[in-house]
Design a protein around this motif. Structure first.
Motif, PDB file in Angstrom:
ATOM      1  N   GLU A 146      -3.161 -85.313  16.529  1.00 58.70           N
ATOM      2  CA  GLU A 146      -3.688 -84.047  16.060  1.00 58.70           C
ATOM      3  C   GLU A 146      -2.553 -83.080  15.740  1.00 58.70           C
ATOM      4  N   GLY A 147      -2.851 -82.158  14.861  1.00 63.44           N
ATOM      5  CA  GLY A 147      -1.843 -81.157  14.552  1.00 63.44           C
ATOM      6  C   GLY A 147      -2.155 -80.405  13.279  1.00 63.44           C
ATOM      7  N   VAL A 148      -1.295 -79.453  12.995  1.00 61.42           N
ATOM      8  CA  VAL A 148      -1.408 -78.647  11.774  1.00 61.42           C
ATOM      9  C   VAL A 148      -0.268 -79.059  10.852  1.00 61.42           C
ATOM     10  N   TYR A 149      -0.615 -79.449   9.651  1.00 64.97           N
ATOM     11  CA  TYR A 149       0.365 -79.935   8.689  1.00 64.97           C
ATOM     12  C   TYR A 149       0.345 -79.049   7.452  1.00 64.97           C
ATOM     13  N   SER A 150       1.498 -78.993   6.790  1.00 65.93           N
ATOM     14  CA  SER A 150       1.583 -78.193   5.570  1.00 65.93           C
ATOM     15  C   SER A 150       1.797 -79.097   4.356  1.00 65.93           C
ATOM     16  N   ILE A 151       1.232 -78.675   3.246  1.00 62.02           N
ATOM     17  CA  ILE A 151       1.515 -79.268   1.941  1.00 62.02           C
ATOM     18  C   ILE A 151       2.112 -78.136   1.115  1.00 62.02           C
ATOM     19  N   GLY A 152       3.391 -78.254   0.821  1.00 65.07           N
ATOM     20  CA  GLY A 152       4.085 -77.134   0.184  1.00 65.07           C
ATOM     21  C   GLY A 152       4.981 -77.582  -0.955  1.00 65.07           C
ATOM     22  N   PHE A 153       5.637 -76.605  -1.546  1.00 63.49           N
ATOM     23  CA  PHE A 153       6.486 -76.863  -2.706  1.00 63.49           C
ATOM     24  C   PHE A 153       7.957 -76.889  -2.325  1.00 63.49           C
ATOM     25  N   LYS A 154       8.644 -77.924  -2.780  1.00 56.30           N
ATOM     26  CA  LYS A 154      10.095 -77.955  -2.680  1.00 56.30           C
ATOM     27  C   LYS A 154      10.711 -77.283  -3.901  1.00 56.30           C
ATOM     28  N   GLU A 155      10.105 -77.523  -5.074  1.00 57.53           N
ATOM     29  CA  GLU A 155      10.528 -76.885  -6.315  1.00 57.53           C
ATOM     30  C   GLU A 155       9.291 -76.546  -7.125  1.00 57.53           C
ATOM     31  N   ALA A 156       9.375 -75.489  -7.916  1.00 57.08           N
ATOM     32  CA  ALA A 156       8.276 -75.110  -8.801  1.00 57.08           C
ATOM     33  C   ALA A 156       8.840 -74.280  -9.947  1.00 57.08           C
ATOM     34  N   THR A 157       8.500 -74.670 -11.171  1.00 59.32           N
ATOM     35  CA  THR A 157       9.060 -74.006 -12.351  1.00 59.32           C
ATOM     36  C   THR A 157       8.000 -73.874 -13.429  1.00 59.32           C
ATOM     37  N   LEU A 158       7.918 -72.695 -14.034  1.00 60.78           N
ATOM     38  CA  LEU A 158       7.118 -72.469 -15.234  1.00 60.78           C
ATOM     39  C   LEU A 158       8.045 -71.919 -16.304  1.00 60.78           C
ATOM     40  N   ARG A 159       7.832 -72.370 -17.559  1.00 62.90           N
ATOM     41  CA  ARG A 159       8.660 -71.910 -18.674  1.00 62.90           C
ATOM     42  C   ARG A 159       7.785 -71.322 -19.772  1.00 62.90           C
ATOM     43  N   ASP A 160       8.296 -70.271 -20.426  1.00 63.31           N
ATOM     44  CA  ASP A 160       7.548 -69.660 -21.520  1.00 63.31           C
ATOM     45  C   ASP A 160       7.928 -70.305 -22.851  1.00 63.31           C
ATOM     46  N   LYS A 161       7.436 -69.740 -23.958  1.00 65.33           N
ATOM     47  CA  LYS A 161       7.636 -70.337 -25.275  1.00 65.33           C
ATOM     48  C   LYS A 161       9.114 -70.393 -25.666  1.00 65.33           C
ATOM     49  N   ASN A 162       9.929 -69.502 -25.086  1.00 65.17           N
ATOM     50  CA  ASN A 162      11.368 -69.482 -25.366  1.00 65.17           C
ATOM     51  C   ASN A 162      12.165 -70.289 -24.356  1.00 65.17           C
ATOM     52  N   ASN A 163      11.445 -71.050 -23.519  1.00 65.06           N
ATOM     53  CA  ASN A 163      12.065 -71.884 -22.491  1.00 65.06           C
ATOM     54  C   ASN A 163      12.711 -71.067 -21.376  1.00 65.06           C
ATOM     55  N   GLU A 164      12.259 -69.833 -21.197  1.00 69.08           N
ATOM     56  CA  GLU A 164      12.760 -68.974 -20.127  1.00 69.08           C
ATOM     57  C   GLU A 164      11.878 -69.124 -18.893  1.00 69.08           C
ATOM     58  N   HIS A 165      12.486 -68.928 -17.703  1.00 67.09           N
ATOM     59  CA  HIS A 165      11.745 -69.014 -16.454  1.00 67.09           C
ATOM     60  C   HIS A 165      10.743 -67.860 -16.338  1.00 67.09           C
ATOM     61  N   LEU A 166       9.537 -68.192 -15.875  1.00 69.92           N
ATOM     62  CA  LEU A 166       8.568 -67.158 -15.537  1.00 69.92           C
ATOM     63  C   LEU A 166       8.783 -66.736 -14.085  1.00 69.92           C
ATOM     64  N   ILE A 167       8.557 -65.469 -13.839  1.00 71.95           N
ATOM     65  CA  ILE A 167       8.741 -64.918 -12.490  1.00 71.95           C
ATOM     66  C   ILE A 167       7.416 -64.988 -11.735  1.00 71.95           C
ATOM     67  N   GLY A 168       7.472 -65.407 -10.488  1.00 71.86           N
ATOM     68  CA  GLY A 168       6.265 -65.490  -9.679  1.00 71.86           C
ATOM     69  C   GLY A 168       6.514 -66.292  -8.426  1.00 71.86           C
ATOM     70  N   LYS A 169       5.435 -66.763  -7.796  1.00 68.93           N
ATOM     71  CA  LYS A 169       5.552 -67.494  -6.545  1.00 68.93           C
ATOM     72  C   LYS A 169       4.692 -68.750  -6.572  1.00 68.93           C
ATOM     73  N   ALA A 170       5.093 -69.714  -5.745  1.00 67.34           N
ATOM     74  CA  ALA A 170       4.324 -70.936  -5.552  1.00 67.34           C
ATOM     75  C   ALA A 170       3.939 -71.017  -4.082  1.00 67.34           C
ATOM     76  N   THR A 171       2.630 -71.139  -3.802  1.00 61.69           N
ATOM     77  CA  THR A 171       2.120 -71.070  -2.435  1.00 61.69           C
ATOM     78  C   THR A 171       1.455 -72.379  -2.037  1.00 61.69           C
ATOM     79  N   GLY A 172       1.787 -72.869  -0.845  1.00 61.54           N
ATOM     80  CA  GLY A 172       1.253 -74.125  -0.351  1.00 61.54           C
ATOM     81  C   GLY A 172      -0.047 -73.963   0.397  1.00 61.54           C
ATOM     82  N   SER A 173      -0.418 -75.003   1.158  1.00 63.17           N
ATOM     83  CA  SER A 173      -1.665 -74.972   1.929  1.00 63.17           C
ATOM     84  C   SER A 173      -1.427 -75.640   3.286  1.00 63.17           C
ATOM     85  N   SER A 174      -2.424 -75.565   4.142  1.00 61.69           N
ATOM     86  CA  SER A 174      -2.329 -76.187   5.465  1.00 61.69           C
ATOM     87  C   SER A 174      -3.493 -77.150   5.666  1.00 61.69           C
TER      88      SER A 174
END
Length: 484
Positions: free
Chosen positions: A121-149
């Protein structure tokens, strides 16, 4: 005024890009049960070109049963090579839209079915090691990536503990919403296609020029341009004469030029090559052509350069004139004279500079004068030895004064070497029979030339395999000059 500021703040907050796992939690699961999660993306008000995630889960607690692509990218999408579950707790997926018209995106990137293993038994996480979104100009979008339990068994999940979160385009995990963002960006996994050479395993982007084209005809024009550049760059810019090891394109809409990283390309060289590409593109009515310059190492190239380094370093442990010493392991009874000093080579760049730049320039610049000796039969051949020195074979039947001949030939070679910044060019003079040379060196030359030609054709037909011939053979193909 206060209300206006508040409305603006709410509007900006809602426009922030995000990646999240839904639902945020699963509770009360038992071994053998299955559950599903969605990886949802919202680009806010920004147009969405590409997305990439690396998801982490506890492989001791869960097994991936199925992964399904979502509807985030509706039409014409490229899936990055290697996307999927590695079976060891890591799920990697990359997508890039092929359409030239991009819109804000909101939807499910992938859905994942898990099964709970027979674990404690226990509490486990499913999370992000890396996360990237790119716009039409191939620039990084600003924001956050949130996991779950995920809660297995009769265990209470502390709802006050914030879900594991990282900033988009970051590898830094955040334990609270007030944590600072990281500036460690990760390139998205775009699709790459090459018509010449192949993609290095450790490829990284150096610089991007131009503007991504919106015309529907760009993909066809791009392929035509790539083929024209392979022809134009051959002999000066393509490896081994040059630093370029691959030409192709990527799913972001860029023509891609890859350099061999140990040769250390500089900005001036990239500007020069971009000028050539831009000129060819303008002839096709393409303005501000988009080009991505990258670099990386290639094991086949490194192994062959290292082999040459070892050979010349082994020679440097002794004196060049030891070739004439009958008590030396280098002794060759047909050698009649040596001159100059072997180069000191320790790095792959120094090796490339000597074998494929300086030596080639020396051979090319002295070709007219040496041809006279070859045509009248005084010399049988000249060439660059894999051991790092030039070989000159003198016809043993010549009536010329061999001592004066050696002096004259070396004067020509050393003069041309000095012109390219090499002092005391290393040369070994040998005697040979015309009959032996016709059968021996000519066949070697033909064999090397055939190998270089066949391998080059194979490279264009099968990118990434068999592109580089043996450098020793290729050296002979470039530098060997025989009596005709």
């Amino acid at each position: 005024m206060t209300l206006l500021v508040l409305m603006m703040a709410i509007g900006n907050a809602s426009a922030t890009a995000s990646i999240s796992i839904s639902p945020e939690s699963h509770t009360g699961l038992s071994p053998g049960e299955t559950f599903s999660v969605d990886v949802d993306v919202n680009s806010g008000v920004d147009q969405l070109r590409a997305a990439r995630i690396v998801l982490e889960y506890d492989s001791g607690a869960f097994e991936v049963i199925d992964i399904r692509e979502g509807s985030l990218f509706v039409d014409k999408v490229l899936v990055a090579p290697g996307s999927g579950d590695d079976g060891g707790g890591m799920i990697t997926y990359g997508f890039a839209g092929e359409d030239k018209i991009f819109t804000p995106g909101s939807g499910t990137l992938i859905s994942i079915d898990f099964q709970v293993k027979d674990t404690s038994e226990g509490v486990y996480s499913i999370g992000f090691k890396e996360a990237t979104l790119r716009d039409k100009n191939n620039e990084h979008l600003i924001g956050k990536a949130t996991g779950s339990s995920v809660v297995v068994g009769d265990v209470t999940d502390d709802a006050s503990t914030p879900l594991e979160t990282i900033d988009l385009a970051s590898q830094t995990k955040i334990t609270s919403s007030s944590s600072s963002s990281s500036t460690s960006f990760v390139e998205p996994q775009l699709g790459y296609t090459y018509i010449f050479g192949f993609h290095p395993a450790d490829y990284k982007t150096i610089e991007r020029y131009g503007v991504v084209q919106n015309e529907e005809s760009w993909s066809q024009n791009n392929l035509k341009l790539e083929n024209e550049l392979v022809t134009e760059f051959e002999g000066q810019y393509l490896f081994p004469q040059g630093k370029i090891v691959s030409i192709g394109s990527n799913s972001a809409g860029y023509l891609v030029v890859v350099f061999y990283e140990p040769l250390m390309v500089d900005q001036t060289e990239m500007d020069q090559i971009y000028g050539i590409i831009d000129r060819n593109a303008q002839d096709m009515d393409i303005g501000n052509v988009p080009v991505e310059f990258g670099e990386g190492t290639i094991s086949e190239v490194s192994e062959q350069l290292q082999e040459l380094i070892q050979r010349v370093q082994a020679m440097n442990e002794m004196e060049l004139e030891d070739i004439m010493n009958n008590e030396s392991s280098l002794y060759d009874p047909i050698v009649v004279a040596t001159a100059g000093t072997l180069p000191q080579i320790n790095t792959e760049k120094e090796c490339w500079q000597w074998y494929f730049q300086d030596s080639y320039a020396i051979s090319l610049n002295m070709s007219d004068e040496i041809d006279d000796y070859l045509q009248n039969g005084v010399l049988l051949s000249t060439g660059l030895s894999p051991d790092g020195y030039f070989e000159v074979k003198i016809n043993e039947d010549t009536d010329a004064n061999k001592k004066s001949l050696i002096t004259d030939i070396y004067e020509v070679m050393n003069r041309e070497a000095t012109n390219v910044g090499v002092s005391e060019v290393p040369v070994v003079f040998k005697l040979g029979s015309p009959d032996e040379i016709e059968d021996g060196l000519m066949s070697t030359q033909e064999e090397a030339s055939d190998e270089a030609q066949d391998t080059g054709n194979e490279a264009k037909a099968t990118p990434g395999f068999g592109y580089l011939p043996g450098i020793v053979s290729l050296t002979l193909a470039y530098f060997m000059r025989s009596k005709t």
